[in-house]
Enzyme design. Structure first.
Site, PDB file in Angstrom:
ATOM      1  N   SER A  63     -12.532  -7.985   0.688  1.00 16.41           N
ATOM      2  CA  SER A  63     -13.601  -8.681  -0.015  1.00 16.41           C
ATOM      3  C   SER A  63     -13.201 -10.133  -0.258  1.00 16.41           C
ATOM      4  CB  SER A  63     -13.890  -7.994  -1.350  1.00 16.41           C
ATOM      5  OG  SER A  63     -13.060  -8.525  -2.378  1.00 16.41           O
ATOM      6  N   HIS A 103      -7.671  -0.499  -4.133  1.00 20.91           N
ATOM      7  CA  HIS A 103      -6.476  -1.211  -4.571  1.00 20.91           C
ATOM      8  C   HIS A 103      -6.797  -2.137  -5.758  1.00 20.91           C
ATOM      9  CE1 HIS A 103      -4.835  -0.499  -0.255  1.00 20.91           C
ATOM     10  NE2 HIS A 103      -4.846   0.608  -0.995  1.00 20.91           N
ATOM     11  N   ASP A 162      -2.587   5.529  -3.151  1.00 19.09           N
ATOM     12  CA  ASP A 162      -1.932   4.401  -2.506  1.00 19.09           C
ATOM     13  C   ASP A 162      -1.148   3.650  -3.569  1.00 19.09           C
ATOM     14  OD1 ASP A 162      -3.211   5.058  -0.146  1.00 19.09           O
ATOM     15  OD2 ASP A 162      -4.101   3.073   0.160  1.00 19.09           O
ATOM     16  N   ARG A 207     -15.885  -7.205 -11.328  1.00 16.75           N
ATOM     17  CA  ARG A 207     -15.360  -5.843 -11.418  1.00 16.75           C
ATOM     18  C   ARG A 207     -14.852  -5.643 -12.836  1.00 16.75           C
ATOM     19  NH1 ARG A 207     -11.493  -6.408  -6.067  1.00 16.75           N
ATOM     20  NH2 ARG A 207     -13.146  -6.759  -4.520  1.00 16.75           N
ATOM     21  N   ASP A 256      -4.913  -4.740  -6.967  1.00 20.03           N
ATOM     22  CA  ASP A 256      -4.243  -6.031  -7.092  1.00 20.03           C
ATOM     23  C   ASP A 256      -5.097  -7.248  -6.760  1.00 20.03           C
ATOM     24  OD1 ASP A 256      -4.201  -5.213  -4.449  1.00 20.03           O
ATOM     25  OD2 ASP A 256      -2.075  -5.645  -4.118  1.00 20.03           O
ATOM     26  N   ASP A 306       0.819  -1.209   0.000  1.00 16.96           N
ATOM     27  CA  ASP A 306       0.000   0.000   0.000  1.00 16.96           C
ATOM     28  C   ASP A 306       0.853   1.259   0.000  1.00 16.96           C
ATOM     29  OD1 ASP A 306      -1.904  -1.943   0.375  1.00 16.96           O
ATOM     30  OD2 ASP A 306      -2.692  -1.149   2.248  1.00 16.96           O
ATOM     31  N   CYS A 327      -0.484  -8.038  -1.182  1.00 15.37           N
ATOM     32  CA  CYS A 327      -0.507  -6.877  -0.286  1.00 15.37           C
ATOM     33  C   CYS A 327       0.641  -6.907   0.706  1.00 15.37           C
ATOM     34  CB  CYS A 327      -1.816  -6.842   0.500  1.00 15.37           C
ATOM     35  SG  CYS A 327      -3.311  -6.690  -0.482  1.00 15.37           S
TER      36      CYS A 327
END
Length: 379
Positions: free
Chosen positions: A305, A250, A202, A269, A252, A112, A357
């Site tokens: 998620s 984010h 970020d 998405r 990724d 991040d 992450c």
């Protein structure tokens, strides 16, 4: 100097070249953040209803650290150098001349905060007050890299003021009452919690494809952040992108590069048509990820998620680390020719994300390549 067999070298242009050196985060000291304009945590069933904050439970922190440590050791056994951040007291109140905030966050997800582009490591602005000082966890390491590698460029984006002018007041009071259609319209127009008062981004909203960087406009990255990145990397093509994600945070787990010519995307998405055309025109295969397994029932205190299942980490373009319970995605990737390294990592999710992450690659073999020689639309 480094004790590894080769000198310290900062170099990484993508996420699939052979990995030589990486950072792996720590769960130590992570807190449920105090509420602020940009983010609110609400876990009433787990002891942290809206408005409350404090350290993550000790047993959860210990389990997450065990999985992070085991992941780091697995990488070391493969000959990869692993460095770790230096945790702070994240429970402390922090302030600048413009504001005071009652907590920090943690240092599990270095992705991040930092991004490596070639020989440069760039510190992101961050857009949460609770994460404004998080870069300090990485300063000892960055200073060491700077001293050991004379070619390293150490850069930091302008630290934002994060006054009330940087946020749309009461955004969360009304946004979640909107229909999905209205939310997606706001996402497409990038009319979300951040204003355009100052550049904000970020690092995890940036996907690296050699000469092309794709920057997601999201709940933590605004247009001025994208504009700053364009100016900062004048020799690269820096593209702003969105998807049909009502809560974009984010890139990724949404648009995941696997190897040259192959990218995985989250089917819930969808990328915009121009982005899909750009990839297809340049002979990239875009594969829709299968549905997650274990993340259908999220761990307590997790704000991620289920699509954290797609948050994977390449050791090279043939070898990918995948959370051990995500057998559907593992099978899908195996069918595409990848060797899968299953990694127990479910306990880490509540501390800020998945395998990608939790890492920042410092050195990968290879140089800058142009994977998109053909232009298309706004690209």
């Amino acid at each position: 100097m480094s004790t590894t067999e080769h000198p310290t070298r900062v170099n990484s242009w993508n996420g699939w070249d052979p990995l030589r050196h990486t950072i792996v985060g720590r769960a130590t000291g992570t807190v449920v953040q105090a509420p602020e304009a940009a983010v609110r945590r609400d876990f009433p069933e787990d002891g942290f209803p809206l408005g409350t904050y404090g350290p993550m439970p000790e047993e959860m922190t210990a389990e997450a650290n065990e999985q992070l440590d085991n992941f780091a050791e697995m990488l070391r056994r493969r000959g990869i150098r692993v460095d770790r951040p230096t945790p702070l007291d994240f429970t402390q109140q922090v302030h600048t001349p413009d504001w005071t905030h009652d907590s920090m966050f943690g240092c599990m997800p270095p992705r991040d905060v930092l991004i490596t582009v070639g020989s440069e490591i760039l510190e992101a602005t961050m857009s949460y007050r609770s994460r404004w000082f998080e870069y300090l966890c990485y300063r000892p390491l960055l200073q060491s890299l700077f001293e050991d590698d004379p070619a390293m460029r150490w850069e930091a984006a302008p630290k934002p003021r994060l006054t009330d002018a940087s946020y749309h007041e009461d955004f969360w009071d009304y946004y979640n009452t909107l229909s999905t259609e209205d939310q997606l319209d706001r996402v497409a127009r990038h009319d979300l919690v951040l204003t355009e008062e100052e550049p904000l981004f970020d690092a995890a909203d940036i996907a690296r494809f050699g000469k092309d960087l794709f920057v997601q406009l999201s709940l933590v990255t605004n247009r001025k952040g994208h504009d700053w990145l364009q100016r900062h990397f004048p020799d690269l093509r820096v593209h702003a992108v969105t998807s049909t994600n009502t809560h974009p945070l984010h890139l990724d787990s949404t648009w995941v590069p696997l190897r040259p010519g192959l990218v995985l995307h989250c089917g819930e998405r969808l990328a915009d048509d121009e982005l899909m055309k750009y990839f297809h025109l340049n002979d990239w295969e875009v594969v829709e990820a299968v549905q997650p397994v274990s993340w259908e029932h999220l761990p307590r205190l997790s704000f991620c998620s289920p699509w954290l299942a797609a948050n994977m980490f390449n050791i090279d373009q043939n070898t990918i680390c995948v959370e051990e319970k995500e057998v559907r995605i593992a099978e899908q990737l195996s069918s595409l020719g990848f060797e899968i390294v299953p990694v127990p990592f479910r306990a880490v999710g509540p501390f800020g994300g998945g395998l990608h992450c939790s890492t920042v690659d410092i050195e990968r073999e290879g140089g800058m390549e142009d994977y998109f020689p053909r232009r298309s639309g706004r690209f």
